[in-house]
Scaffold this active site. Structure first.
Site, PDB file in Angstrom:
ATOM      1  N   GLU A  84       0.834  -1.200   0.000  1.00 40.39           N
ATOM      2  CA  GLU A  84       0.000   0.000   0.000  1.00 40.39           C
ATOM      3  C   GLU A  84       0.869   1.250   0.000  1.00 40.39           C
ATOM      4  OE1 GLU A  84      -3.480  -0.229   2.653  1.00 40.39           O
ATOM      5  OE2 GLU A  84      -3.098   1.850   3.185  1.00 40.39           O
ATOM      6  N   ARG A 112      10.343   4.871  19.169  1.00 41.44           N
ATOM      7  CA  ARG A 112       9.566   3.827  18.530  1.00 41.44           C
ATOM      8  C   ARG A 112      10.478   2.785  17.890  1.00 41.44           C
ATOM      9  NH1 ARG A 112       5.721   5.448  13.610  1.00 41.44           N
ATOM     10  NH2 ARG A 112       4.577   3.510  13.294  1.00 41.44           N
ATOM     11  N   GLY A 155      -4.305  14.446  17.372  1.00 37.81           N
ATOM     12  CA  GLY A 155      -4.351  13.135  18.021  1.00 37.81           C
ATOM     13  C   GLY A 155      -5.716  12.788  18.595  1.00 37.81           C
ATOM     14  N   THR A 160       1.996  10.367   5.026  1.00 33.62           N
ATOM     15  CA  THR A 160       2.228   9.328   4.014  1.00 33.62           C
ATOM     16  C   THR A 160       2.690   8.053   4.706  1.00 33.62           C
ATOM     17  OG1 THR A 160       4.499  10.109   3.697  1.00 33.62           O
ATOM     18  CG2 THR A 160       2.836  10.938   2.159  1.00 33.62           C
ATOM     19  N   ASN A 161       2.457   6.933   4.036  1.00 37.44           N
ATOM     20  CA  ASN A 161       2.861   5.653   4.603  1.00 37.44           C
ATOM     21  C   ASN A 161       3.101   4.669   3.455  1.00 37.44           C
ATOM     22  OD1 ASN A 161       3.446   3.714   6.545  1.00 37.44           O
ATOM     23  ND2 ASN A 161       1.408   3.724   7.475  1.00 37.44           N
ATOM     24  N   ASP A 172       0.244   5.335   0.592  1.00 39.05           N
ATOM     25  CA  ASP A 172      -0.815   6.215   1.127  1.00 39.05           C
ATOM     26  C   ASP A 172      -0.506   7.688   1.181  1.00 39.05           C
ATOM     27  OD1 ASP A 172      -2.520   4.211   2.088  1.00 39.05           O
ATOM     28  OD2 ASP A 172      -1.378   4.017   3.942  1.00 39.05           O
ATOM     29  N   ASP A 218       3.571   0.925   9.303  1.00 40.87           N
ATOM     30  CA  ASP A 218       4.288   1.639  10.378  1.00 40.87           C
ATOM     31  C   ASP A 218       5.458   2.452   9.850  1.00 40.87           C
ATOM     32  OD1 ASP A 218       2.555   0.491  12.228  1.00 40.87           O
ATOM     33  OD2 ASP A 218       3.827  -1.286  12.459  1.00 40.87           O
ATOM     34  N   ARG A 219       5.266   3.095   8.715  1.00 40.37           N
ATOM     35  CA  ARG A 219       6.333   3.923   8.134  1.00 40.37           C
ATOM     36  C   ARG A 219       5.822   5.336   7.892  1.00 40.37           C
ATOM     37  NH1 ARG A 219       7.123  -0.938   4.601  1.00 40.37           N
ATOM     38  NH2 ARG A 219       8.978  -2.005   5.375  1.00 40.37           N
ATOM     39  N   GLU A 259      -2.624  10.639   3.196  1.00 38.86           N
ATOM     40  CA  GLU A 259      -3.788  10.932   4.029  1.00 38.86           C
ATOM     41  C   GLU A 259      -3.730  12.391   4.462  1.00 38.86           C
ATOM     42  OE1 GLU A 259      -5.281   7.030   6.311  1.00 38.86           O
ATOM     43  OE2 GLU A 259      -3.327   7.753   6.994  1.00 38.86           O
ATOM     44  N   TRP A 297      -8.710  10.067  16.023  1.00 42.19           N
ATOM     45  CA  TRP A 297      -7.251  10.170  15.987  1.00 42.19           C
ATOM     46  C   TRP A 297      -6.682  11.310  15.135  1.00 42.19           C
ATOM     47  CZ3 TRP A 297      -4.659   9.729  11.297  1.00 42.19           C
ATOM     48  CH2 TRP A 297      -5.392   9.152  10.230  1.00 42.19           C
TER      49      TRP A 297
END
Ligand SMILES: *[C@@H]1O[C@H](CO)[C@@H](O)[C@H](O)[C@H]1NC(C)=O
Length: 295
Positions: free
Chosen positions: A108, A281, A206, A126-127, A110, A135-136, A112, A202
């Site tokens: 995927e 993280r 947040g 972006t991911n 992305d 998780d990027r 957003e 979210w």
């Protein structure tokens, strides 16, 4: 001295011309009707069509959001959409534009867009998912108000890299790091999707800012439904474009120096978050981030 400057100027002009022609993808027709390449995914009555379908609007109210997807699935190409984000109070809303394969270990790519209160800036997140692993996240502010005009958001995807563009500016590069043991999307065809929905649990600060339903419906506008990708048919799952399409050509296998410069500009001025530098993280930096660093 005088001659030096003269040549300097000429050289710069030449450089700019070269970068402008090399870095830019071919011009796209903007009047392709929605229905040629796309279909609504859900809540069909929340999509409105204008000018023979060459422009559409998605709307979100307290009952539902809506979305659409490409008819075809694609392996490699340049995928773009022109979008005008929800104007005014858009806090809690998310407008997404992404490519995704349909299987369990999915790939995927992305974009957003996280809305905000009137006058407060949108965030672009972006991911990249490869083989089901995401998780990027990276997050940036934009250098313009995305609710005022149409801007083009696009992805160039070939065997060497994935570049995210905002207009002609590269904002992120995900290079093929197969040699470092990181999966890279290369054999799962993806469809193109877009949607507008409520994510006030979210999205904005947040989840602190809630969607103000008295401002509904929230409306995002779209145009530019041309698709420039290698369409994968049901039988031929592997669509081998190597060297055959413009996005495979040498000049698209890496950014040129002008594009690197613009990417660094976005990096230094507009980045809010980058998973590659999030040591809490990721105490150990994800392998592909070494490639992100030499940007
Ligand atoms: C919304 O605006 C606030 C205040 O300027 C900012 O902190 C936040 O990052 C903005 N964007 C989102 C999506 O929360």
């Amino acid at each position: 001295m005088a001659m030096g400057t003269h040549f300097g100027g000429l050289w710069l002009a030449l450089l700019c011309m070269v970068s402008a022609t090399m870095g830019a993808a071919p011009r796209k027709p903007v009047d392709v009707p929605f229905g040629r390449n796309y279909v609504p995914t859900w809540a069909f009555d929340h999509i409105k069509y204008f000018n023979g379908g060459s422009q559409i609007q998605l709307s979100l109210d307290k009952y539902t959001g809506t979305g659409f997807q490409s008819k075809g699935s694609y392996l490699f190409g340049h995928f773009s959409m022109q979008i005008k984000m929800v104007p005014g109070d858009s806090a809690g809303t998310v407008t997404a534009f992404y490519l995704s394969s349909q299987n369990s270990e999915h790939d995927e790519i992305d974009f957003e867009f996280l809305g905000n209160r009137t006058g407060q800036p949108y965030i672009l997140q972006t991911n990249v998912f490869t083989g089901g692993k995401g998780d990027r996240e990276q997050r940036i502010f934009l250098w313009f108000d995305p609710t005022k005009e149409y801007h083009s958001y696009s992805v160039l995807w070939n065997l060497f890299l994935i570049i995210f563009f905002v207009d002609d500016v590269p904002i992120r590069v995900f290079k093929n790091s197969k040699d470092l043991g990181v999966r890279f999307p290369f054999d799962q065809p993806m469809k193109i999707y877009s949607s507008l929905w409520n994510a006030d649990d979210w999205a904005t600060r947040g989840g602190l800012e809630k969607t103000d339903w008295s401002k509904a419906p929230f409306v995002a506008s779209y145009r530019g439904f041309h698709v420039d990708g290698c369409e994968a048919s049901v039988n031929a799952k592997f669509c081998d474009t190597q060297g055959k399409r413009w996005w495979d050509q040498k000049e698209f296998q890496d950014l040129d120096s002008f594009q690197y410069r613009r990417l660094r500009w976005v990096r230094s001025k507009y980045t809010i978050y980058n998973y590659c530098t999030d040591r809490k993280r990721y105490p150990i930096m994800p392998p592909e981030c070494t490639r992100d660093r030499d940007v």
